[in-house]
Design a protein around this motif. Structure first.
Motif, PDB file in Angstrom:
ATOM      1  N   ASP A 318     -44.841  -8.253  -7.209  1.00  0.00           N
ATOM      2  CA  ASP A 318     -46.255  -7.882  -7.357  1.00  0.00           C
ATOM      3  C   ASP A 318     -46.983  -8.211  -6.052  1.00  0.00           C
ATOM      4  O   ASP A 318     -46.952  -9.354  -5.582  1.00  0.00           O
ATOM      5  CB  ASP A 318     -46.874  -8.671  -8.522  1.00  0.00           C
ATOM      6  CG  ASP A 318     -48.272  -8.181  -8.903  1.00  0.00           C
ATOM      7  OD1 ASP A 318     -49.095  -7.952  -7.992  1.00  0.00           O
ATOM      8  OD2 ASP A 318     -48.542  -8.049 -10.111  1.00  0.00           O
ATOM      9  N   ASN A 319     -47.638  -7.217  -5.457  1.00  0.00           N
ATOM     10  CA  ASN A 319     -48.262  -7.414  -4.142  1.00  0.00           C
ATOM     11  C   ASN A 319     -49.414  -8.408  -4.168  1.00  0.00           C
ATOM     12  O   ASN A 319     -49.895  -8.835  -3.111  1.00  0.00           O
ATOM     13  CB  ASN A 319     -48.750  -6.071  -3.575  1.00  0.00           C
ATOM     14  CG  ASN A 319     -49.054  -6.175  -2.088  1.00  0.00           C
ATOM     15  OD1 ASN A 319     -48.166  -6.475  -1.292  1.00  0.00           O
ATOM     16  ND2 ASN A 319     -50.314  -5.970  -1.717  1.00  0.00           N
ATOM     17  N   ARG A 320     -49.860  -8.808  -5.351  1.00  0.00           N
ATOM     18  CA  ARG A 320     -50.946  -9.786  -5.442  1.00  0.00           C
ATOM     19  C   ARG A 320     -50.452 -11.222  -5.277  1.00  0.00           C
ATOM     20  O   ARG A 320     -51.262 -12.147  -5.236  1.00  0.00           O
ATOM     21  CB  ARG A 320     -51.675  -9.635  -6.779  1.00  0.00           C
ATOM     22  CG  ARG A 320     -52.380  -8.293  -6.952  1.00  0.00           C
ATOM     23  CD  ARG A 320     -52.897  -8.100  -8.366  1.00  0.00           C
ATOM     24  NE  ARG A 320     -51.800  -8.077  -9.337  1.00  0.00           N
ATOM     25  CZ  ARG A 320     -51.968  -7.886 -10.647  1.00  0.00           C
ATOM     26  NH1 ARG A 320     -53.184  -7.709 -11.128  1.00  0.00           N
ATOM     27  NH2 ARG A 320     -50.929  -7.873 -11.469  1.00  0.00           N
ATOM     28  N   VAL A 321     -49.126 -11.390  -5.162  1.00  0.00           N
ATOM     29  CA  VAL A 321     -48.551 -12.734  -4.990  1.00  0.00           C
ATOM     30  C   VAL A 321     -47.590 -12.732  -3.804  1.00  0.00           C
ATOM     31  O   VAL A 321     -46.573 -12.027  -3.812  1.00  0.00           O
ATOM     32  CB  VAL A 321     -47.800 -13.209  -6.248  1.00  0.00           C
ATOM     33  CG1 VAL A 321     -47.287 -14.641  -6.054  1.00  0.00           C
ATOM     34  CG2 VAL A 321     -48.684 -13.125  -7.484  1.00  0.00           C
ATOM     35  N   TRP A 322     -47.925 -13.526  -2.780  1.00  0.00           N
ATOM     36  CA  TRP A 322     -47.069 -13.686  -1.610  1.00  0.00           C
ATOM     37  C   TRP A 322     -46.777 -15.163  -1.391  1.00  0.00           C
ATOM     38  O   TRP A 322     -47.624 -16.020  -1.663  1.00  0.00           O
ATOM     39  CB  TRP A 322     -47.746 -13.124  -0.355  1.00  0.00           C
ATOM     40  CG  TRP A 322     -47.630 -11.635  -0.244  1.00  0.00           C
ATOM     41  CD1 TRP A 322     -48.375 -10.690  -0.898  1.00  0.00           C
ATOM     42  CD2 TRP A 322     -46.688 -10.911   0.564  1.00  0.00           C
ATOM     43  NE1 TRP A 322     -47.960  -9.431  -0.549  1.00  0.00           N
ATOM     44  CE2 TRP A 322     -46.930  -9.532   0.353  1.00  0.00           C
ATOM     45  CE3 TRP A 322     -45.683 -11.290   1.451  1.00  0.00           C
ATOM     46  CZ2 TRP A 322     -46.188  -8.538   0.992  1.00  0.00           C
ATOM     47  CZ3 TRP A 322     -44.945 -10.307   2.093  1.00  0.00           C
ATOM     48  CH2 TRP A 322     -45.203  -8.945   1.863  1.00  0.00           C
ATOM     49  N   PHE A 323     -45.596 -15.439  -0.883  1.00  0.00           N
ATOM     50  CA  PHE A 323     -45.233 -16.773  -0.424  1.00  0.00           C
ATOM     51  C   PHE A 323     -45.174 -16.742   1.099  1.00  0.00           C
ATOM     52  O   PHE A 323     -44.758 -15.738   1.686  1.00  0.00           O
ATOM     53  CB  PHE A 323     -43.851 -17.176  -0.951  1.00  0.00           C
ATOM     54  CG  PHE A 323     -43.771 -17.359  -2.445  1.00  0.00           C
ATOM     55  CD1 PHE A 323     -43.868 -18.629  -3.011  1.00  0.00           C
ATOM     56  CD2 PHE A 323     -43.572 -16.263  -3.283  1.00  0.00           C
ATOM     57  CE1 PHE A 323     -43.775 -18.796  -4.391  1.00  0.00           C
ATOM     58  CE2 PHE A 323     -43.472 -16.417  -4.665  1.00  0.00           C
ATOM     59  CZ  PHE A 323     -43.584 -17.696  -5.224  1.00  0.00           C
ATOM     60  N   GLY A 324     -45.549 -17.856   1.744  1.00  0.00           N
ATOM     61  CA  GLY A 324     -45.492 -17.883   3.197  1.00  0.00           C
ATOM     62  C   GLY A 324     -45.101 -19.240   3.749  1.00  0.00           C
ATOM     63  O   GLY A 324     -45.515 -20.277   3.214  1.00  0.00           O
TER      64      GLY A 324
END
Length: 392
Positions: A318-324
């Motif tokens: 889901d593009n609304r959740v990113w890890f970095g």
């Protein structure tokens, strides 16, 4: 805790590292684990650069190439392309700090605009970033944050700062490149927050493009998040937040003591961890309104977000959740998350070697001060070295 096991897979974590690069990482983290060496090395590096001694080649071949993608955008392309073959995206971060002139601010804006255009045809670069103090004078942000009136000249200067933010966010919207805006020290953050909220109000009408950053070692950030959520619901725009633990703790404590006000920092590491996790939980509870970029090297927090996504039926891509994570650190988190289908982006700093040194020195100091971080990196590197020896 079954997810935690995925972070132990060193074959995936270091799949892009040659034996030489793995040995270099081992050497660097061994050096960084020694606080005295870090202090001495920092002093000697400052002296060597000021004295124009020929040390840039040594720096470039060691610490720079481990923690930075290159000296310019094109220089970073091999790193960006290699990581994307393994599902890890890149956030190019122009990491030149400490500039205070209008020419430098315009230059930082142009560099960010160039990165957005550079990202346009590259799926590997869906996100751009800039630092507020790269776009305007620190003292100006501070004056506005303190609620003081600006002179006519200062107002014109602030209008130029606003125009820089707007130009970057506008192009991000046009190119569908998300814009992360970093956090600063608490005593200038109010001005940043107000300006970024205005950018969200303008550019996050249909989808989240603009992200602010919450430093969750500040005990007031949960209340801020909730109040912004109410505002966004009332006015009809989406929120985006990168959540991090924080970067200026010593400086925050020292200033609070000097000016005799309560420190804005949580009372303990545990309280910070709880605050960070609470912000992630709140955003995922309200994923229809708020997008999140989880900026962390903490395996437990990463696991918690994965578990919450599963419980709430949020797709792993889901593009609304990113890890970095930062380039050169926590590859075991980044590459194993990507291997399992999650959205992951590495912050890839770049810039001229001497101009990026403040960033590199901060990386070394932070690794020295964060309990367990360097030891974990070394343990994983050693595990991978042993694995490679065993299959020869």
């Amino acid at each position: 805790m079954e997810y935690l096991k995925i972070f132990d897979n060193t074959e995936i974590a270091f799949q892009l590292k040659s034996n030489r690069e793995l040995n270099r990482a081992h050497f660097l983290f061994n050096m960084i684990s020694n606080e005295t060496l870090v202090k001495v090395g920092t002093t000697l590096t400052h002296f060597a650069l000021k004295a124009h001694l020929p040390v840039e080649g040594i720096i470039r071949a060691t610490v720079f190439d481990h923690f930075c993608g290159g000296v310019n955008e094109e220089d970073c392309l091999p790193v960006i392309d290699d990581m994307f073959t393994k599902g890890v995206s890149s956030v190019l971060d122009y990491s030149v700090e400490g500039k205070e002139t209008e020419a430098h601010f315009d230059g930082a804006m142009e560099k960010t605009l160039k990165i957005i255009r550079f990202s346009d045809d590259r799926k590997a670069m869906p996100i751009a970033v800039f630092k507020p103090s790269g776009f305007g004078r620190f003292a100006l942000y501070q004056k506005i944050s303190e609620g003081k009136s600006l002179t006519e000249t200062e107002q014109a200067e602030w209008d130029r700062v606003v125009a820089r933010y707007d130009a970057v966010c506008k192009l991000g919207k046009e190119k569908d490149v998300e814009i992360l805006i970093d956090a600063e020290e608490s005593w200038i953050q109010d001005a940043v927050d107000h300006l970024v909220t205005n950018m969200m109000r303008k550019y996050n009408k249909d989808v989240t493009i603009v992200y602010n950053t919450l430093q969750m070692y500040r005990h007031d950030r949960m209340d801020f998040l909730k109040s912004q959520h109410e505002l966004a619901k009332k006015e009809g725009f989406y929120l985006g937040y990168k959540i991090v633990r924080g970067a200026y703790m010593e400086k925050e404590h020292e200033r609070a003591l000097e000016y005799d006000y309560p420190t804005p920092i949580c009372e303990s590491k545990l309280a910070t961890d709880e605050n960070f996790n609470a912000s992630a939980q709140y955003i995922l509870d309200n994923i229809s309104d708020i997008s999140i970029f989880v900026g962390t090297h903490n395996e437990l927090s990463s696991y918690m977000v994965m578990q919450l996504m599963k419980e709430k039926g949020i797709a792993i891509n889901d593009n609304r959740v990113w890890f970095g994570q930062l380039f050169g650190m926590s590859d075991n988190i980044s590459f194993n998350l990507a291997n399992n289908g999650y959205n992951v982006a590495k912050y890839v700093p770049f810039g001229p070697v001497k101009d990026v040194m403040p960033y590199l020195i901060r990386r070394a100091e932070e690794n020295t001060s964060v309990a367990g971080q360097t030891g974990r990196e070394l343990m994983l590197i050693n595990k991978e070295k042993e694995r490679r020896k065993a299959i020869k």
